[in-house]
Enzyme design. Structure first.
Site, PDB file in Angstrom:
ATOM      1  N   GLY A   1       0.816  -1.206   0.000  1.00  0.00           N
ATOM      2  CA  GLY A   1       0.000   0.000   0.000  1.00  0.00           C
ATOM      3  C   GLY A   1       0.849   1.255   0.000  1.00  0.00           C
ATOM      4  O   GLY A   1       0.696   2.128  -0.850  1.00  0.00           O
TER       5      GLY A   1
ATOM      6  N   GLU B   1       0.981   5.870   7.532  1.00  0.00           N
ATOM      7  CA  GLU B   1       2.398   6.113   7.210  1.00  0.00           C
ATOM      8  C   GLU B   1       2.935   7.297   8.006  1.00  0.00           C
ATOM      9  O   GLU B   1       4.064   7.275   8.477  1.00  0.00           O
ATOM     10  CB  GLU B   1       2.595   6.341   5.707  1.00  0.00           C
ATOM     11  CG  GLU B   1       2.042   5.244   4.802  1.00  0.00           C
ATOM     12  CD  GLU B   1       2.428   3.835   5.208  1.00  0.00           C
ATOM     13  OE1 GLU B   1       3.526   3.647   5.764  1.00  0.00           O
ATOM     14  OE2 GLU B   1       1.624   2.911   4.979  1.00  0.00           O
TER      15      GLU B   1
ATOM     16  N   GLU C   1       3.936  -2.322  13.429  1.00  0.00           N
ATOM     17  CA  GLU C   1       2.741  -2.403  12.583  1.00  0.00           C
ATOM     18  C   GLU C   1       1.443  -2.512  13.397  1.00  0.00           C
ATOM     19  O   GLU C   1       0.466  -1.834  13.106  1.00  0.00           O
ATOM     20  CB  GLU C   1       2.861  -3.547  11.575  1.00  0.00           C
ATOM     21  CG  GLU C   1       3.974  -3.347  10.536  1.00  0.00           C
ATOM     22  CD  GLU C   1       3.875  -2.031   9.759  1.00  0.00           C
ATOM     23  OE1 GLU C   1       2.813  -1.375   9.818  1.00  0.00           O
ATOM     24  OE2 GLU C   1       4.865  -1.658   9.102  1.00  0.00           O
TER      25      GLU C   1
HETATM   26  N1  PHE Z   1       5.683  -0.717   6.272  1.00  0.00           N
HETATM   27  C1  PHE Z   1       4.649  -0.516   5.309  1.00  0.00           C
HETATM   28  C2  PHE Z   1       3.427  -0.106   6.092  1.00  0.00           C
HETATM   29  O1  PHE Z   1       2.947  -0.666   6.941  1.00  0.00           O
HETATM   30  C3  PHE Z   1       4.275  -1.706   4.516  1.00  0.00           C
HETATM   31  C4  PHE Z   1       5.316  -2.197   3.575  1.00  0.00           C
HETATM   32  C5  PHE Z   1       6.055  -3.315   3.894  1.00  0.00           C
HETATM   33  C6  PHE Z   1       5.534  -1.564   2.391  1.00  0.00           C
HETATM   34  C7  PHE Z   1       7.012  -3.796   3.037  1.00  0.00           C
HETATM   35  C8  PHE Z   1       6.469  -2.045   1.530  1.00  0.00           C
HETATM   36  C9  PHE Z   1       7.201  -3.155   1.839  1.00  0.00           C
HETATM   37  O2  PHE Z   1       2.832   0.798   6.004  1.00  0.00           O
HETATM   38 ZN    ZN Z   2       2.726   0.109   8.627  1.00  0.00          ZN
END
Ligand code: PHE
Ligand code: ZN
Length: 854
Positions: free
Chosen positions: A258, A295, A317
């Protein structure tokens, strides 16, 4: 396991093997000379050996790099290229490591590392993509400051932090905040910005930009507002302020996920940031607002405080999902957001937790970390935080969070660190609670009741079925929010949180004049499956009277499921009492339209399959489909005389505004239109299609028509109108498959893979088609096996192009053991075919082996 597989099992990594890196990284300087097929990356990194290092092996990760030269303190050295990186003999005192490598961004279709999307350079480094850019200790516990020089002839060249200089053909950036390499980002291309600004609570001005391809400027305003709201909300609710002078967001068309929280330079899948009333639905707007917030919130929960290793992924997360859900609840409607989240949890996380891919929110082993960006890590990770907050209370929650930011700012942390701040802030022992992080599987909670002499007793028995590698489970702490209603509908006990800690436990309520009706698991206070013998009339009673909006919806949802299950198992007719209750609710204009729309939305067919499976039946996808059709048709007929009035009453007039109110009304209006279309031959939908000035209404009309097989003209018109808009075209691809009848689903999808606008290289387009196939329950699971075959063929073809997306989409097969032996055999054959593919990626290999071996 499949012996015939030519692919040897790749290396497994274990949480228990964690060892800190033996060197401090004092600073990183990178110079990029951009060129589509031969980009040169020069790195200058100052390393200092740690005095107390357990292990001083100097190993740098590196993959798909051509090493041109390496130097230590200016003197050329010979590095030993080893599996996954290089080793080198290095001094025992601080030294400067320099390396020059060459990479090929144009050939990078995996979209990890530095790659090209529509002529634009961009990076994706989480989780382990930085090692495809240069040699580096690519692990989240190695944090350093980055200075970046970009040389190239792109008009816009961006990296993290603040710009420190630019000239003809070059730009320099410096990020003062130490960060792990997975937060590094670079973007270069022909981009235009939608500017904005924000003044933080301490009076600092921050420049904001959303960067897009020329032509997309008109789709940035909503995202910009969402960003400002997020910045304000994080200050107001968590006291967290932004920490750089600049915050950039870039929209990229080719992206595996995303969006990504790179420090000061968030990179977004264009589908998660670009929005306009003409091209985006209400659901798109809500999702975009949430992802921008997500984000942005990572700036503190993820970036300032990051993860020690990837086993701790849910530390950032789960918490960030929890925070973005709080944000959406505040911006929109709290109960509606909760209901949507629970629907999503049951649709995506429960099947994962109950199948061969089950893993705890903090896994203890993996082969490919990209396979663990799952609903369990994200959504169950957030549920665990919600439970923690409920157990300690709001004040203690924010006290613990303040302590977390104070104590761990600038660190790479673990779940132990996280729980410790709660223990220190509250004095509570969280060792049993911690099981939520280590045990997989969805707990079942069986509830029985007893009433005698004014005393009401609720007894709870918890158990969790075995999951891969975890045959036995210990009882967990389960916060069970309960309220009691009297038979006349009054609430006689307000919500109280009962704390379950034992396998079997009873709670009593004294002084009740009559046997109450319990409202259990209010607000869905824990991610569990409740099992309780109850009646449809009690469910209908709660649907009418519960004071907890979530449980009111839940009662209706449970009722809907019971009715469907009875139709599927006994061939029963749709329950008349339920139809009456629905009719009453839909026609009650006093009720919130969003709530009415939710109650009117039937449980998904895969949800019915899941429920049947939980109760020990083998789901028959065709029967489930037929029951759904019969039910909806009967409901439409029952409502026949009210539908035109309801349609008119819920039609939102005036200019389109993507707020929660309007969205709720339009959701109800769209449900009504789809019912109406079953009766009026599509007249109303055709009128709505012709006059719609926003995508929500245009799409709803098209969907209703296509479902009724009356949308050919409009589908063609839609294509003509939108063929140059990639995001709208994704909708067009997906909708045809979503609306197809079971026996034509696979053929429709197959035909669309031959369409000139279909592409293996664009994950959004691939997902639009293959995701819609997997999402059409009866079509995907059609007895012919054509759905399974088509998905497998396409996954095999995609694997060599884009392993990450292939592996994630393999999960469409994860529920395979639910179905009858013929379907199981068909799926098994497809899984074995995938596994036997030559040079299968590590990503896909891991996913398919896990599904086959359980
Ligand atoms: N860290 C990002 C998110 O949670 C997700 C993501 C993981 C994007 C790995 C790209 C690759 O918002
Ligand atoms: Zn995230």
């Amino acid at each position: 396991m499949n012996d015939a597989a030519p692919n040897a099992a790749p290396q497994t990594f274990y949480l228990k093997d964690y060892k800190p890196f033996g060197y401090e990284v004092e600073s990183v300087k990178l110079t990029f000379q951009l060129s589509p097929n031969a980009t040169k990356v020069h790195s200058a990194i100052r390393f200092t050996p740690k005095a107390d290092a357990e292990d001083n092996r100097f190993f740098l990760h590196g993959e798909q790099l051509s090493l041109i030269s390496a130097k230590i303190d200016g003197t050329p050295v010979t590095a030993r290229l080893v599996e996954g990186g290089l080793e080198c003999d290095v001094p025992r005192t601080s030294f400067l490591w320099e390396a020059e490598v060459e990479i090929d961004p144009a050939a990078n279709t995996a979209l990890e590392g530095l790659y090209m999307s529509n002529g634009m350079y961009c990076t994706q480094c989480e989780a382990e993509g930085f090692r495809k850019i240069t040699y580096y200790p690519d692990r989240p516990d190695v944090m350093s400051t980055f200075t970046v020089r970009i040389e190239g002839d792109e008009p816009v060249m961006l990296s993290n932090g603040n710009p420190t200089g630019a000239g003809e053909g070059w730009a320099e950036w410096h990020d003062p905040w130490p960060k792990p390499a997975y937060l590094f980002a670079l973007v270069a291309g022909d981009l235009v910005n939608h500017p904005g600004s924000f003044t933080t609570k301490s009076g600092k001005d921050v420049e904001l930009n959303i960067w897009v391809r020329p032509g997309d400027e008109g789709k940035c305003a909503f995202g910009m507002e969402a960003l400002k709201k997020s910045m304000k909300w994080d200050e107001d609710v968590y006291g967290l302020e932004y920490d750089l002078d600049l915050f950039n967001i870039v929209a990229v068309d080719d992206f595996n996920m995303g969006a990504m929280e790179n420090k000061g330079l968030n990179i977004f899948n264009s589908s998660c940031v670009l929005a306009s009333p003409e091209t985006s639905t209400d659901a798109n707007f809500e999702r975009i607002e949430a992802i921008i917030a997500h984000e942005y919130f990572h700036n503190w929960t993820g970036n300032r405080i990051t993860c020690r290793d990837w086993f701790q992924l849910c530390l950032k997360e789960g918490l960030t999902v929890f925070r973005d859900a709080q944000f959406t609840a505040d911006m929109r409607s709290e109960p509606v957001k909760r209901i949507e989240d629970v629907i999503a949890l049951r649709a995506r996380q429960f099947p994962e937790d109950g199948g061969p891919l089950a893993h705890p929110p903090r896994p203890e082993e993996f082969q490919e970390i990209n396979n663990f960006y799952t609903a369990t890590v994200y959504e169950k990770g957030a549920e665990v935080i919600g439970m923690l907050k409920r157990l300690v209370g709001d004040d203690n929650y924010y006290k613990a969070l303040n302590l977390y930011f104070e104590r761990h700012d600038g660190q790479a942390c673990t779940i132990e660190d996280w729980l410790k701040v709660f223990e220190d802030a509250t004095g509570r022992d969280l060792s049993q609670f911690k099981l939520w992080y280590s045990q997989a599987g969805t707990p079942r909670v069986k509830v029985t009741e007893d009433y005698a002499d004014g005393t009401y007793t609720l007894t709870f028995e918890q158990s969790t079925p075995p999951t891969p590698g975890q045959p036995e489970k210990a009882p967990r702490v389960i916060p069970m929010a309960v309220g009691l209603l009297s038979p006349n509908g009054d609430e006689v006990r307000a919500t109280e949180v009962l704390e379950l800690t034992e396998a079997k436990q009873s709670f009593t309520f004294e002084g009740l004049a009559s046997k109450p009706v319990p409202s259990i698991l209010r607000e869905f206070s824990a991610p569990v499956i409740l099992e309780r013998e109850t009646t449809n009339s009690e469910r209908a009673f709660l649907l009418a009277h519960d004071t907890d909006p979530f449980n009111r919806w839940e009662a209706g949802n449970a009722l809907a499921k019971e009715v469907r299950v009875a139709m599927v198992l006994d061939g029963a007719a749709p329950d008349a009492a339920y139809l009456d209750a629905l009719e009453k609710l839909v026609r009650d204009d006093e009720q919130d339209p969003a709530f009415r729309a939710l109650v009117l939305s039937p449980p998904s067919q895969s949800d019915i399959a899941q429920t049947l499976h939980e109760r020990g039946h083998t789901p028959d996808p065709q029967k489930i489909y037929d029951a759904a059709e019969t039910f909806t048709q009967t409901l439409a007929q029952q409502l026949e005389t009210s539908l035109p009035r309801l349609y008119a009453a819920t039609t939102v007039e005036g200019p389109y505004v993507p707020d929660a109110d309007g969205a709720g009304k339009r959701a109800l209006n769209s449900r009504i239109l789809s019912l109406l279309t079953r009766l009026d031959g599509g007249e109303q939908a055709a009128r709505q299609y012709a006059s719609a000035d926003n995508m929500t209404q245009q799409y709803a009309a098209l969907a209703a028509l296509m479902k009724a097989e009356k949308g050919e003209t409009q589908s063609q018109a839609f294509f003509e109108q939108w063929q140059d808009d990639r995001l709208v075209m994704d909708k067009w691809f997906a909708l045809q498959i979503a609306c197809a009848a079971p026996e034509t689903t696979a053929a429709t999808a197959k035909e669309l893979t031959q369409h000139p606008l279909f592409s293996m290289k664009n994950p959004n387009r691939f997902r639009a088609v293959m995701g819609a196939l997997a999402g059409n329950h009866a079509g995907f699971h059609h007895a012919s096996g054509a759905g399974y075959q088509l998905l497998a063929e396409n996954l095999i073809a995609l694997d060599s192009v884009n392993p990450q997306t292939t592996a994630r989409m393999c999960a469409a097969f994860q529920t395979w053991k639910r179905y009858d032996s013929k379907r199981q055999a068909q799926i098994q054959a497809e899984l074995e075919r995938i596994l036997a593919t030559r040079d299968l990626s590590r990503d896909t290999h891991e996913m398919v082996s896990r599904m086959l071996s359980a």
